[in-house]
Design a protein around this motif. Structure first.
Motif, PDB file in Angstrom:
ATOM      1  N   THR A  30     -35.673 -16.598  13.295  1.00  0.00           N
ATOM      2  CA  THR A  30     -34.462 -16.420  13.915  1.00  0.00           C
ATOM      3  C   THR A  30     -34.486 -16.242  15.548  1.00  0.00           C
ATOM      4  O   THR A  30     -35.361 -15.308  15.695  1.00  0.00           O
ATOM      5  CB  THR A  30     -33.793 -15.366  13.272  1.00  0.00           C
ATOM      6  N   GLU A 141     -26.506 -16.940  18.933  1.00  0.00           N
ATOM      7  CA  GLU A 141     -25.556 -17.785  18.630  1.00  0.00           C
ATOM      8  C   GLU A 141     -25.988 -18.893  17.680  1.00  0.00           C
ATOM      9  O   GLU A 141     -27.390 -19.345  17.724  1.00  0.00           O
ATOM     10  CB  GLU A 141     -24.597 -18.312  19.535  1.00  0.00           C
ATOM     11  N   ASP A 142     -25.218 -19.503  16.728  1.00  0.00           N
ATOM     12  CA  ASP A 142     -25.753 -20.571  15.643  1.00  0.00           C
ATOM     13  C   ASP A 142     -26.368 -21.774  16.273  1.00  0.00           C
ATOM     14  O   ASP A 142     -27.188 -22.239  15.831  1.00  0.00           O
ATOM     15  CB  ASP A 142     -24.547 -20.856  14.822  1.00  0.00           C
ATOM     16  N   GLN A 145     -30.030 -21.686  16.668  1.00  0.00           N
ATOM     17  CA  GLN A 145     -30.916 -21.319  15.636  1.00  0.00           C
ATOM     18  C   GLN A 145     -31.702 -22.674  15.263  1.00  0.00           C
ATOM     19  O   GLN A 145     -30.712 -23.953  15.108  1.00  0.00           O
ATOM     20  CB  GLN A 145     -30.178 -20.889  14.380  1.00  0.00           C
TER      21      GLN A 145
END
Length: 173
Positions: A30, A141-142, A145
Motif C-alpha cells: 500500500t 488516494e486510490d 495504489q
C-alpha cells in the motif's frame, strides 16, 4: 501463515511498490504517508511540505515465506542510502529514505543491515537512511495504489529519473 508488515520510505512511493509486489510471500503493498503531524493528509498537503510526512509503502507479508531481513535487503536495492533529502529526481523531506520499525526485532534487523551496508565499502559517502519508530500510516488516494500497473508509461518515466540507472550501476540489478 504468519502475517507481518513492514514500512519503508524510499522516494516516490510509486517506485517502491513493484519491487516488493513481485516477491513471493507478499500479500499487499500500500502506498501512503507516514512520519508527520497531520492526520489523514492528502497528496497535495504532503507535497506542500507542511505535514512532516514522507511517502512510504506498507508491505503486508507472510513471514513464513519471506523474512523481514529479506525485505530490508530488497529495500536497500531500491534506494540511494547516501541521500538524506530525497531520492533521485524526487527532492525534499517527503521523499527522504527511512525504515520505519514497529518492534525491537525489526529495529535490530534494520540497524544490523545498515551497519553491514556502511561497512561494505560499496559507497564512498556515509549511509544516512534513518531508522525510526513507526508512526500512523495513512493510505494514499486510490489513484496512487498499484500505479505501476495503472499507468506503466508514466511509471517508467519516474523510474528513468535516475533510479533505474543507479540500481544498474551500484546494485547491478
Amino acid at each position: 501463515m504468519k502475517k507481518e508488515y513492514a514500512i519503508f520510505a524510499g522516494g516516490c512511493f510509486w517506485c517502491m511498490v513493484k519491487p516488493f509486489d513481485e516477491q513471493r510471500g507478499i500479500m499487499k503493498v500500500t502506498s501512503g504517508y507516514t512520519g508527520g503531524h497531520v492526520a489523514n493528509p492528502t497528496y497535495e498537503q504532503v507535497c506542500s511540505g507542511t505535514t512532516g510526512h514522507t511517502e512510504a509503502v506498507k508491505i503486508e507479508y507472510d513471514a513464513d515465506i519471506i523474512s523481514y531481513a529479506e525485505l530490508v535487503e530488497i529495500y536497500w536495492r531500491q534506494t540511494d542510502p547516501t541521500d538524506a533529502m530525497g531520492q533521485f529526481q524526487d527532492r525534499g523531506e517527503s521523499y527522504r529514505p527511512v525504515i520505519f520499525y514497529h518492534n525491537q526485532e525489526q529495529y535490530d534487523i534494520a540497524l544490523a543491515s545498515r551497519t553491514k551496508l556502511a561497512e561494505s565499502g560499496l559507497f564512498d559517502k556515509p549511509i544516512v537512511t534513518q531508522i525510526e519508530a513507526e508512526q500512523p500510516f495513512y493510505p494514499a488516494e486510490d489513484y496512487h495504489q498499484d500505479f505501476y500497473k495503472k499507468d506503466p508509461a508514466r511509471f517508467e518515466m519516474e523510474e528513468l529519473g535516475g533510479r533505474e540507472q543507479f540500481k544498474k550501476e551500484v546494485w547491478k540489478s
